[in-house]
Design a protein around this motif. Structure first.
Motif, PDB file in Angstrom:
ATOM      1  N   TRP A  10       1.711  -2.357   4.464  1.00 51.88           N
ATOM      2  CA  TRP A  10       1.598  -2.912   3.213  1.00 51.88           C
ATOM      3  C   TRP A  10       0.252  -3.365   2.549  1.00 51.88           C
ATOM      4  O   TRP A  10      -0.115  -3.195   1.509  1.00 51.88           O
ATOM      5  CB  TRP A  10       2.282  -4.475   3.468  1.00 51.88           C
ATOM      6  CG  TRP A  10       2.254  -5.449   2.185  1.00 51.88           C
ATOM      7  CD1 TRP A  10       1.500  -6.200   1.859  1.00 51.88           C
ATOM      8  CD2 TRP A  10       3.470  -5.680   1.341  1.00 51.88           C
ATOM      9  NE1 TRP A  10       1.714  -6.781   0.653  1.00 51.88           N
ATOM     10  CE2 TRP A  10       2.972  -6.522   0.354  1.00 51.88           C
ATOM     11  CE3 TRP A  10       4.733  -5.034   1.458  1.00 51.88           C
ATOM     12  CZ2 TRP A  10       3.659  -6.897  -0.673  1.00 51.88           C
ATOM     13  CZ3 TRP A  10       5.519  -5.440   0.084  1.00 51.88           C
ATOM     14  CH2 TRP A  10       5.205  -6.391  -0.707  1.00 51.88           C
ATOM     15  N   THR A  11      -0.748  -4.034   3.742  1.00 50.57           N
ATOM     16  CA  THR A  11      -1.980  -4.249   3.299  1.00 50.57           C
ATOM     17  C   THR A  11      -2.947  -2.910   3.139  1.00 50.57           C
ATOM     18  O   THR A  11      -3.035  -2.358   3.740  1.00 50.57           O
ATOM     19  CB  THR A  11      -2.445  -5.316   4.215  1.00 50.57           C
ATOM     20  OG1 THR A  11      -1.624  -6.340   4.501  1.00 50.57           O
ATOM     21  CG2 THR A  11      -3.915  -5.984   3.938  1.00 50.57           C
TER      22      THR A  11
ATOM     23  N   GLN B 261       0.913  -1.173   0.151  1.00 51.76           N
ATOM     24  CA  GLN B 261      -0.056  -0.132  -0.168  1.00 51.76           C
ATOM     25  C   GLN B 261       0.753   1.335   0.014  1.00 51.76           C
ATOM     26  O   GLN B 261       0.463   2.294  -0.572  1.00 51.76           O
ATOM     27  CB  GLN B 261      -0.929   0.075   1.285  1.00 51.76           C
ATOM     28  CG  GLN B 261      -1.844   1.242   1.441  1.00 51.76           C
ATOM     29  CD  GLN B 261      -3.064   1.203   0.600  1.00 51.76           C
ATOM     30  OE1 GLN B 261      -3.185   0.385  -0.459  1.00 51.76           O
ATOM     31  NE2 GLN B 261      -4.026   1.801   0.796  1.00 51.76           N
ATOM     32  N   PHE B 262       2.003   1.281   0.731  1.00 52.31           N
ATOM     33  CA  PHE B 262       2.873   2.326   0.842  1.00 52.31           C
ATOM     34  C   PHE B 262       4.314   1.903   0.780  1.00 52.31           C
ATOM     35  O   PHE B 262       4.838   0.777   0.843  1.00 52.31           O
ATOM     36  CB  PHE B 262       2.860   2.928   2.369  1.00 52.31           C
ATOM     37  CG  PHE B 262       1.398   3.511   2.603  1.00 52.31           C
ATOM     38  CD1 PHE B 262       1.081   4.712   2.068  1.00 52.31           C
ATOM     39  CD2 PHE B 262       0.543   2.837   3.653  1.00 52.31           C
ATOM     40  CE1 PHE B 262      -0.373   5.320   2.553  1.00 52.31           C
ATOM     41  CE2 PHE B 262      -0.694   3.320   4.025  1.00 52.31           C
ATOM     42  CZ  PHE B 262      -1.121   4.605   3.490  1.00 52.31           C
ATOM     43  N   ALA B 263       4.893   2.788  -0.069  1.00 53.07           N
ATOM     44  CA  ALA B 263       6.452   2.742  -0.472  1.00 53.07           C
ATOM     45  C   ALA B 263       7.326   2.884   0.970  1.00 53.07           C
ATOM     46  O   ALA B 263       8.437   2.359   0.575  1.00 53.07           O
ATOM     47  CB  ALA B 263       6.859   3.723  -1.421  1.00 53.07           C
ATOM     48  N   TRP B 264       6.987   3.606   1.900  1.00 56.02           N
ATOM     49  CA  TRP B 264       7.666   3.780   3.171  1.00 56.02           C
ATOM     50  C   TRP B 264       7.083   3.001   4.327  1.00 56.02           C
ATOM     51  O   TRP B 264       5.952   3.297   4.912  1.00 56.02           O
ATOM     52  CB  TRP B 264       7.846   5.260   3.401  1.00 56.02           C
ATOM     53  CG  TRP B 264       8.848   5.588   4.306  1.00 56.02           C
ATOM     54  CD1 TRP B 264       8.841   5.330   5.804  1.00 56.02           C
ATOM     55  CD2 TRP B 264      10.274   6.155   4.265  1.00 56.02           C
ATOM     56  NE1 TRP B 264      10.022   5.841   6.258  1.00 56.02           N
ATOM     57  CE2 TRP B 264      10.673   6.392   5.344  1.00 56.02           C
ATOM     58  CE3 TRP B 264      10.911   6.539   3.009  1.00 56.02           C
ATOM     59  CZ2 TRP B 264      12.084   6.851   5.541  1.00 56.02           C
ATOM     60  CZ3 TRP B 264      11.794   7.322   3.242  1.00 56.02           C
ATOM     61  CH2 TRP B 264      12.448   7.471   4.169  1.00 56.02           C
ATOM     62  N   ARG B 265       7.893   1.820   4.759  1.00 53.13           N
ATOM     63  CA  ARG B 265       7.382   1.169   5.791  1.00 53.13           C
ATOM     64  C   ARG B 265       8.477   0.797   7.016  1.00 53.13           C
ATOM     65  O   ARG B 265       9.397  -0.097   6.478  1.00 53.13           O
ATOM     66  CB  ARG B 265       6.727  -0.229   5.265  1.00 53.13           C
ATOM     67  CG  ARG B 265       5.774  -0.019   4.327  1.00 53.13           C
ATOM     68  CD  ARG B 265       5.264  -1.425   3.500  1.00 53.13           C
ATOM     69  NE  ARG B 265       6.239  -2.100   3.248  1.00 53.13           N
ATOM     70  CZ  ARG B 265       7.001  -2.189   1.937  1.00 53.13           C
ATOM     71  NH1 ARG B 265       6.639  -1.222   0.969  1.00 53.13           N
ATOM     72  NH2 ARG B 265       8.017  -3.006   1.705  1.00 53.13           N
ATOM     73  N   ALA B 266       8.558   1.773   7.799  1.00 55.12           N
ATOM     74  CA  ALA B 266       9.918   1.921   8.429  1.00 55.12           C
ATOM     75  C   ALA B 266       9.645   1.256   9.827  1.00 55.12           C
ATOM     76  O   ALA B 266       8.779   1.457  10.476  1.00 55.12           O
ATOM     77  CB  ALA B 266      10.309   3.253   8.541  1.00 55.12           C
TER      78      ALA B 266
ATOM     79  N   LEU C 103       3.889   9.248   2.232  1.00 53.60           N
ATOM     80  CA  LEU C 103       4.959   8.081   1.430  1.00 53.60           C
ATOM     81  C   LEU C 103       4.784   6.788   2.269  1.00 53.60           C
ATOM     82  O   LEU C 103       4.809   5.592   1.769  1.00 53.60           O
ATOM     83  CB  LEU C 103       6.312   8.684   1.978  1.00 53.60           C
ATOM     84  CG  LEU C 103       6.783  10.201   1.008  1.00 53.60           C
ATOM     85  CD1 LEU C 103       8.232   9.997   1.290  1.00 53.60           C
ATOM     86  CD2 LEU C 103       6.438   9.892  -0.347  1.00 53.60           C
ATOM     87  N   GLY C 104       4.264   7.021   3.677  1.00 53.85           N
ATOM     88  CA  GLY C 104       4.010   5.898   4.291  1.00 53.85           C
ATOM     89  C   GLY C 104       4.052   5.983   5.931  1.00 53.85           C
ATOM     90  O   GLY C 104       3.689   7.395   6.307  1.00 53.85           O
ATOM     91  N   SER C 105       4.611   4.908   6.646  1.00 55.75           N
ATOM     92  CA  SER C 105       4.523   5.196   8.073  1.00 55.75           C
ATOM     93  C   SER C 105       5.689   4.530   8.589  1.00 55.75           C
ATOM     94  O   SER C 105       6.531   3.775   7.765  1.00 55.75           O
ATOM     95  CB  SER C 105       3.481   4.247   8.631  1.00 55.75           C
ATOM     96  OG  SER C 105       3.514   2.955   8.199  1.00 55.75           O
ATOM     97  N   GLY C 106       6.072   5.209   9.859  1.00 57.55           N
ATOM     98  CA  GLY C 106       7.189   4.742  10.581  1.00 57.55           C
ATOM     99  C   GLY C 106       6.879   4.244  11.870  1.00 57.55           C
ATOM    100  O   GLY C 106       5.875   5.150  12.448  1.00 57.55           O
ATOM    101  N   THR C 107       7.353   3.328  12.394  1.00 62.09           N
ATOM    102  CA  THR C 107       7.073   2.843  13.778  1.00 62.09           C
ATOM    103  C   THR C 107       8.390   3.188  14.817  1.00 62.09           C
ATOM    104  O   THR C 107       9.392   2.610  13.976  1.00 62.09           O
ATOM    105  CB  THR C 107       6.526   1.512  14.288  1.00 62.09           C
ATOM    106  OG1 THR C 107       6.289   1.434  15.472  1.00 62.09           O
ATOM    107  CG2 THR C 107       7.596   0.456  13.638  1.00 62.09           C
ATOM    108  N   GLN C 108       8.396   3.324  15.925  1.00 60.68           N
ATOM    109  CA  GLN C 108       9.497   3.952  16.614  1.00 60.68           C
ATOM    110  C   GLN C 108       9.645   3.176  17.958  1.00 60.68           C
ATOM    111  O   GLN C 108       8.596   3.148  18.625  1.00 60.68           O
ATOM    112  CB  GLN C 108       9.691   5.441  16.814  1.00 60.68           C
ATOM    113  CG  GLN C 108       9.846   6.327  15.420  1.00 60.68           C
ATOM    114  CD  GLN C 108       8.577   6.314  14.940  1.00 60.68           C
ATOM    115  OE1 GLN C 108       8.719   6.074  13.445  1.00 60.68           O
ATOM    116  NE2 GLN C 108       7.330   6.597  15.410  1.00 60.68           N
TER     117      GLN C 108
END
Length: 528
Positions: free
Chosen positions: A497-498, A150-155, A464-469
């Protein structure tokens, strides 16, 4: 296409076909009737340009079958196939996987897509397979999968300033990211409590800046551990980790904090600081007063020197510069800083920060990279600390910058994308894994959507997407770290992703039980 997929899915249930359990959930699955057996003597069929992916898969199969899997350029076996036309349909990371009477094929437009498909293949193996399961053969259900993120940025972000983890632990986290199809490892390497990256031009950054004498044990607590904490990565170790990540199609995003969170650097070289009193790495956590003296050209040269070595090390296109929680007090009290602001027409400390950030952004741009920073880099008030008399920030952030949203009203995301900025959404209430499970339960992690509700669809491309910290102030051990990250990392893999219409928390938690069994076998700590 959707009607056909639903019809196929319904028929497969009618025939009693067991549904596959994969995290993150693939976006299109259709089931056939039957099983294909992968046996010990199976080969991998792949051309030379997929040698990295083929060798990775061969190592997986060897763990379960206890024999070396041959890689061939033609013949029968598990086929890894590059199809250039697929790139336009599935993007850089999408893939198709088909299991039928004639065998197994994973196809994609790029090696990255092939690698993502291999992770789905791995999850169709028995949980114990990669841990000496001693399988003679493995049954795969007839299935066709068409999948893309779904998103290009999966951090995933790991804070190592507060507590140093080391090469083995980082590789362990990269392995879990790869399994879950996450693609950006955001590496928080410098902060007030420790400088963790070797910079050859400035050796004191690690000689002095990587060591603190003691450590606060809890928020607002006077208690200390009573022991020093230290550690840093040599440039050779960083190259080793980057190579490891690259083989797993993960890009490493370094974060070098500026202009705030600077105590470890200033302790090493006191002339860098705004206060003139900092001479050792702090043992406390929280928002500190010290920052770089960015009105001094020598300090700007220092930061550019550091960035030169960082840029030379990291092949990815993005360099994160932090930019959060800058205490403006020292700048307001400094005659030199005030004179610099007056000379450059800067009306407020926030203007000074944006002015500085643009200097750095332009420098990073000149090196063929792109700057990223927490959303304070836009100059907006997000901490409710400025007085009512504070002037409106006049400086405008460079358009090439990526805004990493973590705090403030969600309208700030709208303002950013409407102004043309790309945004990664890491709203702290939804993505900070150091928060307790009471404050951030698994269900809330899973429900997070990087696209704010009501955002006009024409701006979605800028999310762009999401990040988890995971911030490690109070996570001193591998066990305490992992118990905060797992199982929430799996939830964030589906966030990135989904597609929203394919997310289902009950289905996810059912699939998660298999993943927990795998984590137990791997020696990974997790919270039930």
């Amino acid at each position: 296409m959707k009607i056909l997929f639903l019809l196929t899915f319904t028929l497969s249930i009618a025939f009693g076909q067991k549904q596959i359990q994969v995290i993150p959930q693939p976006n299109e699955i259709s089931y056939g009737s039957g099983e294909y057996y992968v046996r010990k003597n199976i080969a991998i069929v792949a051309l030379k340009e997929l040698s990295n992916e083929a060798e990775f898969l061969a190592e997986v199969l060897e763990k379960g079958f206890e024999r070396k899997t041959k890689i061939r350029s033609n013949g029968k076996g598990i086929h890894l196939k590059l199809i250039p036309d697929e790139n336009s349909l599935l993007g850089k990371e999408g893939y198709t996987m088909s299991v039928g009477k004639s065998g197994i094929e994973i196809a994609a437009g790029t090696p990255t897509g092939i690698f993502r498909g291999i992770q789905t293949f791995r999850q169709l193996l028995p949980v114990s397979f990669e841990f000496g399961g001693l399988e003679e053969k493995v049954a795969f259900p007839y299935v066709t999968i068409s999948d893309k993120p779904q998103f290009a940025w999966r951090a995933f972000m790991l804070d190592e300033s507060r507590h140093f983890q080391g090469v083995d632990q980082v590789k362990k986290m990269l392995d879990q990211m790869a399994y879950l199809k996450m693609n950006k490892f955001h590496w928080h390497l410098t902060d007030d409590q420790g400088w963790r990256i070797e910079i050859k031009k400035y050796p004191k950054l690690t000689e002095i800046g990587s060591v603190r004498k003691d450590t606060q044990v809890a928020r607002r607590s006077e208690e200390r551990t009573g022991v020093p904490h230290s550690g840093f990565y040599t440039q050779e170790e960083i190259k080793e980790i980057i190579e490891y990540a690259t083989a797993r199609h993960i890009t490493v995003i370094p974060e070098i904090e500026m202009p705030g969170h600077a105590i470890a650097a200033v302790a090493a070289y006191p002339w860098l600081g705004s206060l003139g009193t900092t001479n050792e790495v702090t043992v406390l956590f929280g928002k500190m007063e010290e920052s770089f003296n960015i009105s001094d050209p020598k300090v700007i040269d220092f930061l550019k020197d550091v960035l030169d070595e960082v840029i030379a090390l990291f092949p990815g296109q993005v360099v994160h510069v932090g930019g959060d929680e800058v205490n403006f007090g020292p700048w307001e009290k400094s005659p030199d800083t005030q004179a610099f602001m007056a000379k450059n027409g800067l009306k407020s400390p926030a203007d000074l920060q944006v002015y500085f950030t643009n200097q750095i952004s332009n420098y990073i741009d000149s090196k063929g990279k792109r700057m990223m920073g927490w959303n304070e880099i836009m100059g907006k008030e997000i901490h409710e600390e400025r007085t009512s008399e504070a002037v409106e920030v006049q400086q405008k952030l460079a358009k090439s910058a990526i805004v990493h949203f973590w705090k403030g009203d969600l309208s700030l995301i709208n303002q950013a994308v409407e102004s043309g900025y790309d945004v990664v959404n890491s709203n702290h209430w939804d993505t900070y894994m150091d928060y307790t499970f009471g404050r951030l339960p698994l269900s809330k992690s899973y429900a997070f959507n990087p696209i704010p509700e009501g955002l006009d669809e024409k701006y979605h491309k800028h999310i762009l997407g999401s990040g988890t910290q995971v911030w490690t102030e109070y996570l001193p051990t591998n066990e305490s770290l992992e118990k905060q990250v797992f199982p929430r990392l799996a939830a964030y893999s589906e966030v990135g992703w989904t597609s929203v219409q394919n997310k289902d928390f009950e289905r996810f938690t059912n699939s998660l039980e298999l993943l927990k069994r795998k984590w137990s076998l791997e020696g990974i700590y997790f919270t039930n």
